[in-house]
Write an enzyme that holds these catalytic residues in place. Structure first.
Site, PDB file in Angstrom:
ATOM      1  N   ASP A 135       0.854  -1.187   0.000  1.00  7.38           N
ATOM      2  CA  ASP A 135       0.000   0.000   0.000  1.00  7.38           C
ATOM      3  C   ASP A 135       0.896   1.245   0.000  1.00  7.38           C
ATOM      4  O   ASP A 135       1.855   1.321   0.771  1.00  7.38           O
ATOM      5  CB  ASP A 135      -0.896  -0.012   1.255  1.00  7.38           C
ATOM      6  CG  ASP A 135      -1.986   1.011   1.190  1.00  7.38           C
ATOM      7  OD1 ASP A 135      -3.124   0.652   0.841  1.00  7.38           O
ATOM      8  OD2 ASP A 135      -1.699   2.198   1.487  1.00  7.38           O
TER       9      ASP A 135
ATOM     10  N   ASN B  53      -1.890  12.889  -3.791  1.00  6.86           N
ATOM     11  CA  ASN B  53      -2.871  13.355  -4.796  1.00  6.86           C
ATOM     12  C   ASN B  53      -3.222  14.821  -4.558  1.00  6.86           C
ATOM     13  O   ASN B  53      -3.294  15.612  -5.494  1.00  6.86           O
ATOM     14  CB  ASN B  53      -4.162  12.532  -4.679  1.00  6.86           C
ATOM     15  CG  ASN B  53      -4.168  11.330  -5.604  1.00  6.86           C
ATOM     16  OD1 ASN B  53      -3.576  11.354  -6.664  1.00  6.86           O
ATOM     17  ND2 ASN B  53      -4.843  10.277  -5.189  1.00  6.86           N
TER      18      ASN B  53
ATOM     19  N   HIS C  12      -4.134  14.614  -9.274  1.00  5.38           N
ATOM     20  CA  HIS C  12      -4.562  13.252  -9.567  1.00  5.38           C
ATOM     21  C   HIS C  12      -3.749  12.625 -10.701  1.00  5.38           C
ATOM     22  O   HIS C  12      -3.435  11.429 -10.674  1.00  5.38           O
ATOM     23  CB  HIS C  12      -6.052  13.278  -9.932  1.00  5.38           C
ATOM     24  CG  HIS C  12      -6.793  12.073  -9.486  1.00  5.38           C
ATOM     25  ND1 HIS C  12      -7.058  11.030 -10.327  1.00  5.38           N
ATOM     26  CD2 HIS C  12      -7.310  11.746  -8.278  1.00  5.38           C
ATOM     27  CE1 HIS C  12      -7.717  10.095  -9.656  1.00  5.38           C
ATOM     28  NE2 HIS C  12      -7.883  10.505  -8.405  1.00  5.38           N
TER      29      HIS C  12
ATOM     30  N   ASP D 238      -1.730   9.210 -10.650  1.00  8.86           N
ATOM     31  CA  ASP D 238      -1.846   8.116 -11.632  1.00  8.86           C
ATOM     32  C   ASP D 238      -0.471   7.696 -12.134  1.00  8.86           C
ATOM     33  O   ASP D 238      -0.184   6.500 -12.292  1.00  8.86           O
ATOM     34  CB  ASP D 238      -2.693   8.553 -12.840  1.00  8.86           C
ATOM     35  CG  ASP D 238      -4.181   8.579 -12.521  1.00  8.86           C
ATOM     36  OD1 ASP D 238      -4.550   8.191 -11.400  1.00  8.86           O
ATOM     37  OD2 ASP D 238      -4.963   8.984 -13.400  1.00  8.86           O
TER      38      ASP D 238
ATOM     39  N   GLU E 127      -4.743   2.387  -4.266  1.00 12.91           N
ATOM     40  CA  GLU E 127      -3.268   2.375  -4.198  1.00 12.91           C
ATOM     41  C   GLU E 127      -2.777   1.087  -3.554  1.00 12.91           C
ATOM     42  O   GLU E 127      -1.735   1.033  -2.922  1.00 12.91           O
ATOM     43  CB  GLU E 127      -2.767   3.638  -3.473  1.00 12.91           C
ATOM     44  CG  GLU E 127      -2.782   3.627  -1.964  1.00 12.91           C
ATOM     45  CD  GLU E 127      -4.148   3.595  -1.281  1.00 12.91           C
ATOM     46  OE1 GLU E 127      -5.145   3.255  -1.938  1.00 12.91           O
ATOM     47  OE2 GLU E 127      -4.184   3.882  -0.074  1.00 12.91           O
TER      48      GLU E 127
END
Ligand SMILES: Nc1nc2c(ncn2[C@@H]2O[C@H](COP(=O)(O)OP(=O)(O)OP(=O)(O)O)[C@@H](O)[C@H]2O)c(=O)[nH]1
Length: 303
Positions: free
Chosen positions: A182, A190, A195, A199, A225
């Site tokens: 994780d 973010n 964002h 990504d 994630e």
């Protein structure tokens, strides 16, 4: 005008099915297998591409010329389908790849009904070129199994693979370990970088992780994630070592946001032969939460 006054242009009605057969997009065949195992195609006619490169006269004498062209698992698959159909007098339904010169093999579907005769078994049936359909099936299957952002296998594909690997591990008593991964404080990342940058981190993590694995290992994106790595033939100690190498590699990786921005928490667990797969996942999950609890950017395992 009354309906029955509409004049219909005359259409020649075929005298027999024989005149139609060369024009259909498939093959009508009769296949025969004697009790001694000799096979041939007494009848093999049709249109479409499937018959373009087969020697019908030869096959009328000996079907093994066609069967020997089948590659990989297709030969045993077709032979056992013939055997099953002959033994239980069940319809023969199978598919195989037919090699074509200078082209990729074409997928051919076979469907035929068996009929016992004194000297063996005779089948009457159809063969159809289903190459386009198989390519479409493969495309859809890939779509169902792939995470669109990272192109990694998704949770669905991972569960199928993990089920298979845990059963192999139980059967052979071989080790199998997993990592639950994780990204730390991904929400903050973010929020701070946007964002799109988030990504990009997910995609780069996928690439870096894959580069550290062997081809029989699998990394999948479970969602958000969270990722999982599955390592067949790997003990907990080896898995722990690899997890720590991954953690360190990511901590040092330049994601284009300055160093030290991305860290991972990882929980590792080894499969205990015969246990339900969910217990393994729960153990790795709990180990991951321990890693979060002790401050993140670390690897944890539970006793
Ligand atoms: N950029 C991007 N963000 C995603 C995607 N999927 C999930 N997220 C974000 O990932 C974040 C996950 O946040 P949290 O579950 O709070 O976890 P965290 O911030 O990493 O905190 P810890 O796990 O406790 O370290 C959320 O902000 C989601 O919006 C995605 O496909 N792309």
């Amino acid at each position: 005008m009354p309906v029955n006054d509409v004049s219909v242009p005359p259409v020649a009605i075929p005298q027999s099915a024989d005149s139609l057969v060369p024009h259909i997009p498939g093959v009508i065949f009769q296949f025969y297998r004697s009790h001694s195992g000799h096979m041939n195609f007494p009848y093999l006619e049709g249109g479409g591409i499937a018959l373009a490169y087969v020697d019908r006269q030869q096959l009328a004498k000996d079907a093994s010329l066609l069967l020997e062209q089948l590659t990989g698992s297709d030969h045993p698959k077709v032979m056992s389908a013939i055997e099953r159909s002959a033994r239980w007098m069940l319809p023969l339904n199978t598919r195989f790849r037919l090699p074509f010169p200078k082209e990729k093999p074409h997928w051919i579907a076979v469907s035929a009904n068996p009929e016992p005769i004194e000297s063996g078994v005779r089948w009457n049936g159809l063969m159809l070129d289903i190459t386009d359909q198989v390519i479409e099936e493969q495309r859809l299957r890939k779509l169902c199994d792939t995470d669109p952002l990272t192109s990694l296998p998704n949770r669905r594909k991972l569960m199928v693979q993990l089920t298979h690997l845990t059963s192999l591990s139980t059967r052979h008593g071989t080790p199998l370990s997993i990592m639950m991964i994780d990204i730390d404080h991904f929400k903050q990342l973010n929020d701070r970088w946007g964002h799109l940058q988030g990504d990009s981190v997910l995609k780069q993590l996928a690439t870096v992780t894959q580069s550290l694995l062997r081809c029989e290992d699998m990394v999948a994106r479970l969602g958000g994630e969270e990722f999982m790595v599955v390592l067949p033939l790997t003990s907990l100690q080896q898995c722990h070592k690899l997890a720590d190498r991954l953690r360190q590699t990511i901590a040092e990786h330049d994601f284009g946001m300055g160093q030290g921005n991305v860290t991972l928490s990882i929980g590792v667990a080894e499969y205990r032969c015969g246990e339900p797969m969910v217990s393994l996942i729960e153990r790795a999950d709990r180990a991951l939460y321990s890693a979060k609890d002790v401050g993140r950017d670390c690897v944890c395992l539970l006793p």
